[in-house]
Design a protein around this motif. Structure first.
Motif, PDB file in Angstrom:
ATOM      1  N   ASP A  99     -30.426 -36.002 -12.760  1.00  0.00           N
ATOM      2  CA  ASP A  99     -29.160 -35.066 -12.958  1.00  0.00           C
ATOM      3  C   ASP A  99     -29.130 -34.348 -11.578  1.00  0.00           C
ATOM      4  O   ASP A  99     -30.171 -33.740 -11.067  1.00  0.00           O
ATOM      5  CB  ASP A  99     -29.236 -34.109 -14.160  1.00  0.00           C
ATOM      6  CG  ASP A  99     -28.254 -32.995 -13.740  1.00  0.00           C
ATOM      7  OD1 ASP A  99     -27.024 -32.822 -13.888  1.00  0.00           O
ATOM      8  OD2 ASP A  99     -29.000 -31.624 -13.793  1.00  0.00           O
ATOM      9  N   VAL A 100     -27.698 -34.352 -10.938  1.00  0.00           N
ATOM     10  CA  VAL A 100     -27.513 -33.757  -9.651  1.00  0.00           C
ATOM     11  C   VAL A 100     -28.229 -32.360  -9.470  1.00  0.00           C
ATOM     12  O   VAL A 100     -28.629 -31.958  -8.681  1.00  0.00           O
ATOM     13  CB  VAL A 100     -26.019 -33.902  -9.270  1.00  0.00           C
ATOM     14  CG1 VAL A 100     -25.728 -32.890  -8.068  1.00  0.00           C
ATOM     15  CG2 VAL A 100     -25.542 -34.988  -9.209  1.00  0.00           C
ATOM     16  N   GLN A 101     -27.841 -31.690 -10.564  1.00  0.00           N
ATOM     17  CA  GLN A 101     -28.279 -29.956 -10.461  1.00  0.00           C
ATOM     18  C   GLN A 101     -29.798 -30.072 -10.295  1.00  0.00           C
ATOM     19  O   GLN A 101     -30.360 -29.133  -9.608  1.00  0.00           O
ATOM     20  CB  GLN A 101     -27.784 -29.378 -11.716  1.00  0.00           C
ATOM     21  CG  GLN A 101     -26.018 -29.257 -12.005  1.00  0.00           C
ATOM     22  CD  GLN A 101     -25.534 -27.791 -11.849  1.00  0.00           C
ATOM     23  OE1 GLN A 101     -26.472 -26.973 -11.843  1.00  0.00           O
ATOM     24  NE2 GLN A 101     -24.398 -27.982 -11.675  1.00  0.00           N
ATOM     25  N   THR A 102     -30.432 -30.684 -11.143  1.00  0.00           N
ATOM     26  CA  THR A 102     -31.836 -30.874 -11.064  1.00  0.00           C
ATOM     27  C   THR A 102     -32.451 -31.216  -9.871  1.00  0.00           C
ATOM     28  O   THR A 102     -33.370 -30.717  -9.086  1.00  0.00           O
ATOM     29  CB  THR A 102     -32.507 -31.760 -12.241  1.00  0.00           C
ATOM     30  OG1 THR A 102     -31.826 -31.689 -13.436  1.00  0.00           O
ATOM     31  CG2 THR A 102     -34.097 -31.735 -12.382  1.00  0.00           C
ATOM     32  N   ALA A 103     -31.892 -32.411  -9.155  1.00  0.00           N
ATOM     33  CA  ALA A 103     -32.021 -32.896  -7.998  1.00  0.00           C
ATOM     34  C   ALA A 103     -31.947 -31.751  -6.737  1.00  0.00           C
ATOM     35  O   ALA A 103     -33.039 -31.462  -5.914  1.00  0.00           O
ATOM     36  CB  ALA A 103     -31.382 -34.137  -7.487  1.00  0.00           C
ATOM     37  N   TYR A 104     -30.877 -31.017  -6.712  1.00  0.00           N
ATOM     38  CA  TYR A 104     -30.472 -30.082  -5.966  1.00  0.00           C
ATOM     39  C   TYR A 104     -31.710 -28.912  -5.975  1.00  0.00           C
ATOM     40  O   TYR A 104     -32.213 -28.599  -4.986  1.00  0.00           O
ATOM     41  CB  TYR A 104     -29.128 -29.366  -6.330  1.00  0.00           C
ATOM     42  CG  TYR A 104     -28.678 -28.305  -5.416  1.00  0.00           C
ATOM     43  CD1 TYR A 104     -28.267 -28.370  -4.184  1.00  0.00           C
ATOM     44  CD2 TYR A 104     -29.052 -26.886  -6.193  1.00  0.00           C
ATOM     45  CE1 TYR A 104     -27.967 -27.368  -3.208  1.00  0.00           C
ATOM     46  CE2 TYR A 104     -28.641 -25.955  -5.135  1.00  0.00           C
ATOM     47  CZ  TYR A 104     -28.148 -26.180  -4.090  1.00  0.00           C
ATOM     48  OH  TYR A 104     -27.854 -24.917  -3.260  1.00  0.00           O
ATOM     49  N   LYS A 105     -32.056 -28.523  -7.505  1.00  0.00           N
ATOM     50  CA  LYS A 105     -32.989 -27.574  -7.399  1.00  0.00           C
ATOM     51  C   LYS A 105     -34.416 -28.009  -6.992  1.00  0.00           C
ATOM     52  O   LYS A 105     -35.060 -27.384  -6.233  1.00  0.00           O
ATOM     53  CB  LYS A 105     -33.005 -27.024  -8.899  1.00  0.00           C
ATOM     54  CG  LYS A 105     -32.004 -26.037  -9.313  1.00  0.00           C
ATOM     55  CD  LYS A 105     -31.934 -25.461 -10.692  1.00  0.00           C
ATOM     56  CE  LYS A 105     -30.840 -25.301 -11.295  1.00  0.00           C
ATOM     57  NZ  LYS A 105     -30.734 -25.391 -12.718  1.00  0.00           N
ATOM     58  N   THR A 106     -34.676 -29.262  -7.378  1.00  0.00           N
ATOM     59  CA  THR A 106     -35.871 -29.722  -7.045  1.00  0.00           C
ATOM     60  C   THR A 106     -36.229 -29.713  -5.407  1.00  0.00           C
ATOM     61  O   THR A 106     -37.076 -29.202  -4.770  1.00  0.00           O
ATOM     62  CB  THR A 106     -36.264 -31.138  -7.450  1.00  0.00           C
ATOM     63  OG1 THR A 106     -35.826 -31.064  -8.686  1.00  0.00           O
ATOM     64  CG2 THR A 106     -37.766 -31.413  -7.397  1.00  0.00           C
ATOM     65  N   LYS A 107     -35.044 -30.400  -4.737  1.00  0.00           N
ATOM     66  CA  LYS A 107     -35.101 -30.547  -3.286  1.00  0.00           C
ATOM     67  C   LYS A 107     -35.264 -29.178  -2.576  1.00  0.00           C
ATOM     68  O   LYS A 107     -35.875 -28.826  -1.695  1.00  0.00           O
ATOM     69  CB  LYS A 107     -33.791 -31.199  -2.748  1.00  0.00           C
ATOM     70  CG  LYS A 107     -33.946 -32.386  -3.015  1.00  0.00           C
ATOM     71  CD  LYS A 107     -34.855 -33.503  -2.012  1.00  0.00           C
ATOM     72  CE  LYS A 107     -34.809 -34.985  -2.584  1.00  0.00           C
ATOM     73  NZ  LYS A 107     -35.818 -35.720  -1.579  1.00  0.00           N
ATOM     74  N   ARG A 108     -34.345 -28.187  -3.099  1.00  0.00           N
ATOM     75  CA  ARG A 108     -34.437 -26.719  -2.441  1.00  0.00           C
ATOM     76  C   ARG A 108     -35.839 -26.242  -2.499  1.00  0.00           C
ATOM     77  O   ARG A 108     -36.362 -25.777  -1.559  1.00  0.00           O
ATOM     78  CB  ARG A 108     -33.698 -25.925  -3.238  1.00  0.00           C
ATOM     79  CG  ARG A 108     -32.052 -25.896  -2.830  1.00  0.00           C
ATOM     80  CD  ARG A 108     -31.120 -24.849  -3.359  1.00  0.00           C
ATOM     81  NE  ARG A 108     -31.814 -23.350  -3.216  1.00  0.00           N
ATOM     82  CZ  ARG A 108     -31.450 -22.593  -1.956  1.00  0.00           C
ATOM     83  NH1 ARG A 108     -30.457 -23.159  -1.243  1.00  0.00           N
ATOM     84  NH2 ARG A 108     -31.945 -21.558  -1.545  1.00  0.00           N
ATOM     85  N   GLN A 109     -36.318 -26.246  -3.862  1.00  0.00           N
ATOM     86  CA  GLN A 109     -38.080 -25.933  -3.998  1.00  0.00           C
ATOM     87  C   GLN A 109     -38.717 -26.559  -3.019  1.00  0.00           C
ATOM     88  O   GLN A 109     -39.657 -26.042  -2.367  1.00  0.00           O
ATOM     89  CB  GLN A 109     -38.433 -26.140  -5.544  1.00  0.00           C
ATOM     90  CG  GLN A 109     -39.560 -25.329  -5.854  1.00  0.00           C
ATOM     91  CD  GLN A 109     -39.294 -23.882  -6.039  1.00  0.00           C
ATOM     92  OE1 GLN A 109     -38.211 -23.629  -6.047  1.00  0.00           O
ATOM     93  NE2 GLN A 109     -40.442 -23.363  -5.704  1.00  0.00           N
ATOM     94  N   GLN A 110     -38.600 -27.853  -2.935  1.00  0.00           N
ATOM     95  CA  GLN A 110     -39.379 -28.715  -1.849  1.00  0.00           C
ATOM     96  C   GLN A 110     -39.267 -28.093  -0.483  1.00  0.00           C
ATOM     97  O   GLN A 110     -40.259 -28.094   0.598  1.00  0.00           O
ATOM     98  CB  GLN A 110     -39.143 -29.912  -1.700  1.00  0.00           C
ATOM     99  CG  GLN A 110     -39.994 -30.770  -2.909  1.00  0.00           C
ATOM    100  CD  GLN A 110     -39.126 -32.257  -2.863  1.00  0.00           C
ATOM    101  OE1 GLN A 110     -38.383 -32.793  -2.244  1.00  0.00           O
ATOM    102  NE2 GLN A 110     -39.760 -32.809  -4.133  1.00  0.00           N
TER     103      GLN A 110
END
Ligand SMILES: [Zn+2]
Ligand SMILES: [Zn+2]
Ligand SMILES: [Zn+2]
Ligand SMILES: [Zn+2]
Length: 593
Positions: A99-110
Motif C-alpha cells: 500500500d502506498v501509505q505503508t511504503a511511504y512510511k517505511t521509506k521515511r523511517q529508513q
C-alpha cells in the motif's frame, strides 16, 4: 506561503508567535521553521524526533494520478522495481505489492537517520568550510603561479636537455667518422683477442718436438691471467649520452601533495558552557552500583556493577534481563573499565576467562574478539578508540608486578605493545580505567598511584596529574576525554569530576558533590550529543550533563536556506557571490535570480 497548503487550522509555534510547521515528537511541541532549525541544532535537543505537521497527523498531501490511467490514482508500490501502480495497472502483477501509505512510511523511517545527520550535523558544519574555500580562492592564483613558473623553468631545462641529447646523437654517436672508427677499433681488438686465444690453445696442445713443461708452466703463470676469455666488444649504443639521475631529478623536483578533505576543528565548532547543566537522570533496577558505564546512543547505556552488565534506556530498566552472563568479576579489580562500545554499537567486554568478547547490537551474538593466549597477563580495562578504530587494553602481570598497554586493530590483531618499566615504581600500579585523547595520548586513571597517567601514542610518559594545586590526594576512577580534548576524571576523595586540558593543566571542577546523585565514579562521553554520562558508586543513579555547546555564530545553513527561498527558481538558482561578516565566520550567500 508553505504553511498555506496544510489542510487544518494553522496554530502557533510553542516557542514564539510564528506559525507552526513542524512537530517535535520527543518534547512534544509545535515549532515554526525558525524554531525547528534551532531545535535540531541545539545540543540539548539534537536527538529529538522532529517531523513536519502533516506527518504528525499522518496526512499524505495529495492523491496522485496514474500516468497510464488518468482516471485512477496510485494505490500500490512494487518494492523490487520501486514503481507505483494504480488498480488498473497490469505491470508487475507477479510481485508483492505494498500500500502506498505503508511504503511511504517505511521509506521515511529508513531515511530518518540520514535526515537527522543532515539536519543536525551536515547543514551545521558544512557552511563553516566556506570561509576556508573563499580564502583559498583568493590565494590559489598566487600559489599556483609560483608552481607555474617553477614548471616553466623545469620544462625549459628539459627542453635544453633533449636538445643536447639530439645534438650528441647526431654529432657523436651517429656521425659517420665516429661510427666507422668505433667499428674499426672493435675489429682490431677482436682480431688481437682471437690471436691470443689461438696461442693459448697452441700452448696447451704443443707439438711433441717443442714440448717443454717449463715453458707451459711459465706461460700459465704470466700470460694466461691477461687473456680475458669472455671478452666481447660492446654493441653500439647511445646510452653514454644519457644521465639517468639528471633526467629523474629534472622531472621529479615539483612535489604535489594530497591535502585530503577540508576539515573544521572542534575548537571552531564547540565551546564550553559556563558550567555543567543537569540534563536527565535514570535510576537503575538491575545493578547496585555504577562501577563503569559505556554510552551507546543518547538514550542507551551499558552499566556494570561487580556482577552484572546491563543495557538500559533512559527508564533505567534493562532491555534484556541478563545480556552478558560471563562478565569478568575478579575480586581485586572488580568492575573497573571492563567494557566499551565500538562504532557499530557492539559491546566489547572482558569475560570470566579473560578473553575479550564482542556482543552484537541486538544482543543475540557473542563472539570472542581477542582470545587470551598468555596466562601471565590479565586484561584490566578496555577502551575502543573512535578516532583510530583500535582497541586499547591495559594488561597486568602479578609476578613480577608489571603493566603494559596493548593495541588491537579492527580485526583483533595485535598492532602495538607498550611495555613500561616493570619495577614497583613503574608508570602504573593498578590502572582502573583507560581512554584515549584526540591527539593519540593514552590516558589512564591509576587509583593506587593517585594519578592520571598520560603517555603519548608511542608510550613515552607525558605527565601525571595528581589533582588541582594544593588539593588533597587524588583518587581517580572513571575517566574520559571530550571533543575539545579535555580530560575528565572522577575523584573519590573530593567527590568531584575534574576537568583538565590535554597537557594536564587543571581547568575546573565540572561537578562538585552533585545533588542529583551520589559521588561520581564512572564517566562516558557521548561523541554525538557531546553530553557527559556520570555513574554513581553507591547509588543506582546515572546522570547526564551538558557542558559543551555549539559556537553561536555558525548560522551559515540558515542563511543558505533563506537565500534559496528568496527567488522563484528554488534549487536551480546560481550562487553568484558570497561574503562574510563577523570575522570570516558568518557566510552570506547571494543568489542570481
Ligand atoms: Zn517559533
Ligand atoms: Zn523536542
Ligand atoms: Zn519491473
Ligand atoms: Zn495505472
Amino acid at each position: 506561503m508553505e504553511t498555506a497548503s496544510f489542510p487544518y487550522k494553522i496554530h502557533q509555534c510553542s516557542k514564539c508567535p510564528g506559525d507552526t510547521a513542524y512537530y517535535c515528537e520527543s518534547c512534544p511541541c509545535d515549532l515554526c521553521p525558525q524554531c525547528k532549525e534551532n531545535h535540531v541544532k541545539d545540543l540539548k535537543t539534537i536527538d529529538h524526533d522532529v517531523v513536519s505537521q502533516h506527518n504528525k497527523i499522518n496526512y499524505i498531501p495529495t492523491q496522485e494520478v496514474c500516468v497510464r490511467h488518468p482516471s485512477h490514482v496510485y494505490t500500490k508500490y512494487y518494492e523490487p522495481c520501486q514503481v507505483l501502480a494504480c488498480n488498473n495497472c497490469q505491470t508487475h502483477r507477479k510481485y508483492k505489492k505494498i500500500d502506498v501509505q505503508t511504503a511511504y512510511k517505511t521509506k521515511r523511517q529508513q531515511h530518518r537517520g540520514t535526515i537527522h545527520t543532515i539536519r543536525s550535523e551536515a547543514l551545521f558544519y558544512r557552511p563553516v568550510l566556506l570561509p576556508g574555500i573563499k580564502t583559498d580562492f583568493k590565494t590559489c592564483r598566487t600559489e599556483f603561479s609560483r608552481f607555474q613558473s617553477e614548471m616553466l623553468t623545469k620544462a625549459q631545462t628539459l627542453k635544453n636537455f633533449i636538445n643536447f641529447v639530439t645534438y650528441d646523437l647526431l654529432h657523436n654517436v651517429f656521425c659517420d667518422f665516429d661510427f666507422k672508427h668505433r667499428c674499426l677499433k672493435q675489429t682490431i681488438e677482436m682480431g688481437r683477442h682471437i690471436v691470443s686465444l689461438q696461442e693459448y690453445e697452441l700452448r696447451y696442445v704443443q707439438p711433441e718436438f717443442t714440448f717443454s713443461a717449463l715453458q707451459f708452466l711459465s706461460f700459465t703463470k704470466t700470460a694466461l691471467p691477461q687473456i680475458h676469455i669472455t671478452l666481447h666488444t660492446s654493441q653500439l649504443s647511445m646510452t653514454e649520452s644519457f644521465n639517468k639521475e639528471d633526467v629523474m631529478e629534472s622531472l621529479s623536483a615539483i612535489q604535489i601533495t594530497e591535502r585530503g578533505n577540508r576539515r573544521v576543528g572542534n575548537q571552531c565548532l564547540l565551546k564550553l558552557t559556563s558550567g555543567a547543566e543537569f540534563h536527565q537522570s535514570l535510576t537503575l533496577t538491575d545493578v547496585d552500583h555504577c562501577y563503569h558505564i559505556s554510552c551507546v546512543t543518547s538514550d542507551r547505556v551499558w552499566v556494570s556493577d561487580g556482577n552484572n552488565l546491563i543495557l538500559t534506556d533512559t527508564t533505567g530498566v534493562p532491555l534484556e534481563p541478563q545480556p552478558v552472563k560471563d562478565l569478568c568479576s575478579d575480586d581485586i579489580f572488580t568492575g573497573n573499565g571492563l567494557h566499551t562500545v565500538n562504532s557499530e554499537n557492539e559491546l566489547i567486554y572482558i569475560n570470566r576467562n579473560y578473553d575479550i568478547n564482542k556482543l552484537s547490537m541486538d544482543m543475540k551474538t557473542t563472539t570472542t574478539f581477542i582470545e587470551r593466549t598468555d596466562s601471565t597477563w590479565v586484561p584490566l580495562c578496555v577502551y575502543w578508540s573512535p578516532s583510530s578504530g583500535d582497541l586499547l587494553v591495559m594488561m597486568l602481570r602479578r609476578l613480577p608486578w608489571g603493566c603494559k598497554v596493548t593495541r588491537y586493530n579492527q580485526s583483533g590483531q595485535l598492532a602495538q605493545t607498550i611495555q613500561h618499566d616493570n619495577t614497583e615504581l613503574g608508570l602504573y600500579r593498578v590502572p582502573h580505567h583507560i581512554t584515549e585523547n584526540n591527539n593519540g595520548d593514552v590516558v589512564v586513571s591509576d587509583f593506587e598511584f593517585g594519578a592520571v597517567v598520560v603517555t603519548e601514542r608511542g608510550g613515552r610518559h607525558r605527565f601525571s596529574y595528581t589533582g588541582p594545586p594544593s588539593g588533597p590526594v587524588l583518587l581517580p576512577c572513571g575517566i574520559c576525554t571530550d571533543a575539545l580534548s579535555h580530560i575528565l576524571v572522577c575523584d573519590g576523595t573530593t567527590k568531584t569530576v575534574q576537568m583538565l586540558d590535554k597537557d594536564g593543566q587543571f581547568l575546573s571542577h565540572l561537578l562538585s558533590e552533585p545533588q542529583e546523585m551520589g559521588p561520581p565514579w564512572s564517566l562516558s562521553y557521548d561523541v554525538n550529543t557531546h553530553r557527559l554520562w556520570v555513574g554513581s558508586w553507591w547509588d543506582k543513579k546515572v546522570c547526564v550533563y551538558r557542558y559543551i555547546t555549539r559556537q553561536d555564530a555558525l548560522t551559515g545553513a540558515l542563511v543558505y536556506r533563506e537565500s534559496r527561498g528568496q527567488h522563484d527558481k528554488g534549487y536551480s538558482g546560481v550562487l553568484q557571490d558570497w561574503y562574510t561578516v563577523d570575522r570570516e565566520r558568518h557566510p552570506v550567500l547571494v543568489w542570481k535570480p
